[in-house]
Enzyme design. Sequence first.
Site, PDB file in Angstrom:
ATOM      1  N   ASN A 254     -15.617  22.612 -51.527  1.00 49.70           N
ATOM      2  CA  ASN A 254     -17.051  22.731 -51.228  1.00 49.70           C
ATOM      3  C   ASN A 254     -17.499  24.117 -51.675  1.00 49.70           C
ATOM      4  OD1 ASN A 254     -19.622  22.820 -50.146  1.00 49.70           O
ATOM      5  ND2 ASN A 254     -18.912  23.196 -48.037  1.00 49.70           N
ATOM      6  N   TRP A 255     -18.238  24.141 -52.759  1.00 51.25           N
ATOM      7  CA  TRP A 255     -18.688  25.446 -53.292  1.00 51.25           C
ATOM      8  C   TRP A 255     -19.789  26.074 -52.450  1.00 51.25           C
ATOM      9  CZ3 TRP A 255     -19.218  26.138 -59.292  1.00 51.25           C
ATOM     10  CH2 TRP A 255     -17.950  25.985 -59.874  1.00 51.25           C
ATOM     11  N   LYS A 256     -20.377  25.320 -51.544  1.00 52.15           N
ATOM     12  CA  LYS A 256     -21.543  25.791 -50.784  1.00 52.15           C
ATOM     13  C   LYS A 256     -22.610  26.262 -51.797  1.00 52.15           C
ATOM     14  CE  LYS A 256     -18.291  27.455 -47.345  1.00 52.15           C
ATOM     15  NZ  LYS A 256     -18.241  27.672 -45.925  1.00 52.15           N
TER      16      LYS A 256
ATOM     17  N   HIS B  79     -22.287  18.787 -42.323  1.00 53.65           N
ATOM     18  CA  HIS B  79     -21.508  20.026 -42.406  1.00 53.65           C
ATOM     19  C   HIS B  79     -21.985  20.995 -41.318  1.00 53.65           C
ATOM     20  CE1 HIS B  79     -20.014  23.857 -43.893  1.00 53.65           C
ATOM     21  NE2 HIS B  79     -19.120  23.155 -44.569  1.00 53.65           N
TER      22      HIS B  79
ATOM     23  N   GLU C  19     -22.597  24.040 -41.317  1.00 52.88           N
ATOM     24  CA  GLU C  19     -23.670  24.949 -41.756  1.00 52.88           C
ATOM     25  C   GLU C  19     -25.014  24.231 -41.806  1.00 52.88           C
ATOM     26  OE1 GLU C  19     -20.568  27.826 -44.185  1.00 52.88           O
ATOM     27  OE2 GLU C  19     -21.747  26.395 -45.313  1.00 52.88           O
TER      28      GLU C  19
ATOM     29  N   GLU D 151     -13.993  20.056 -38.575  1.00 50.59           N
ATOM     30  CA  GLU D 151     -14.363  21.428 -38.956  1.00 50.59           C
ATOM     31  C   GLU D 151     -14.910  22.152 -37.737  1.00 50.59           C
ATOM     32  OE1 GLU D 151     -16.874  21.365 -42.647  1.00 50.59           O
ATOM     33  OE2 GLU D 151     -14.919  22.079 -43.284  1.00 50.59           O
TER      34      GLU D 151
ATOM     35  N   GLY E 282     -15.666  29.588 -42.760  1.00 55.10           N
ATOM     36  CA  GLY E 282     -16.146  30.728 -43.539  1.00 55.10           C
ATOM     37  C   GLY E 282     -15.694  32.087 -43.041  1.00 55.10           C
TER      38      GLY E 282
ATOM     39  N   SER F 105     -11.441  27.754 -43.252  1.00 54.49           N
ATOM     40  CA  SER F 105     -10.674  28.887 -43.769  1.00 54.49           C
ATOM     41  C   SER F 105      -9.293  28.503 -44.288  1.00 54.49           C
ATOM     42  CB  SER F 105     -10.566  29.979 -42.703  1.00 54.49           C
ATOM     43  OG  SER F 105     -11.852  30.431 -42.334  1.00 54.49           O
TER      44      SER F 105
ATOM     45  N   GLY G 257     -13.643  25.551 -48.483  1.00 56.71           N
ATOM     46  CA  GLY G 257     -14.893  26.202 -48.842  1.00 56.71           C
ATOM     47  C   GLY G 257     -14.675  27.341 -49.814  1.00 56.71           C
TER      48      GLY G 257
HETATM   49  C1  PEP Z   1     -16.425  24.431 -45.579  1.00 54.07           C
HETATM   50  O1  PEP Z   1     -17.408  24.942 -46.098  1.00 54.07           O
HETATM   51  O2  PEP Z   1     -16.402  23.215 -45.334  1.00 54.07           O
HETATM   52  C2  PEP Z   1     -15.284  25.267 -45.245  1.00 54.07           C
HETATM   53  C3  PEP Z   1     -14.245  24.729 -44.672  1.00 54.07           C
HETATM   54  O3  PEP Z   1     -15.415  26.609 -45.580  1.00 54.07           O
HETATM   55  P1  PEP Z   1     -14.258  27.729 -45.544  1.00 54.07           P
HETATM   56  O4  PEP Z   1     -13.029  27.116 -46.150  1.00 54.07           O
HETATM   57  O5  PEP Z   1     -14.800  28.839 -46.334  1.00 54.07           O
HETATM   58  O6  PEP Z   1     -14.059  28.054 -44.101  1.00 54.07           O
END
Ligand code: PEP
Length: 278
Positions: free
Chosen positions: A7-9, A92, A94, A160, A166, A198, A219
Amino acid sequence: MKMVIGNWKMNGNIDLLHSIVPTLLHEGLGSAVALCLPYPYLSAAHSLLKAARSQIKLGAQNVSEHPFGGYTGEISAAMLKEFGCRLVLVGHPERRSLFGETREVTAGKLHAALGAGLYPVYCVGETLAQREGGLARQAMVDELALLAGVPTDRYAVAYEPSWAIGGGVTATSADINDMHLFIKDVLGPGTRVLYGGSVKSHNAGQVLGLDSVDGVLVGNAALSASEFLSICHTANRCAHGEPIELLKKPRAGLIDTDGPSHHLPGMPSIDSPFWREF
Ligand code: PEP
């Protein structure tokens, strides 16, 4: 097979796309790998993957709950399909915390995706306050109720915990295992449950080595070809029951201080009938 979804966000640019995707293609990644990109890059990514006849799947990070109409700035599920998307992230953390997505909105998005034949990766997870208040399981039950009656091969769940996204802090193996088994218990044994929060190359083995983990949602580490490849490689080895190198870093609640790091040569092809149905 264990899935790896990047997931590039709202990160990256067209140059990054043109450097990462060819690297992944060169390494022979297959159908257990997916990239959820910002909307403007979907078309270019689709062309690259199609030209290479790659089985890497393309996904979006969001979808409108509406099929069409006066919803300026929104993108429908049918449009995503037109641009080669096979999957979409729904709910998600976020989106929920920063854009106020309620459960009603999330339910609409889930059904719009399913109705259009997209494969939703439905993100659920407790907040820190819920966890500390002993309410994590109840939060999960409330969210999972949206999937009641949906065949388990039509979607995946991504566990998640919002406090792990993040920030560089991962849940412990025990926490992950406990929640994954709980989710499978609620939705049925065929349910695919991914972990997100993470995940990096140095802790991927710890997470993907758990039998209850069917894959990872990655992410920030998906923005580095070497990090992402290393995680894919670990997923492949774990799926084949091969021993994995465990952490060279602290295990539980670890704080990530490393950026993207080592390149992993010789990435074997990841290709399987797993999740081929969508
Ligand atoms: C995500 O955006 O779904 C995610 C898991 O981010 P990160 O790996 O940066 O925590």
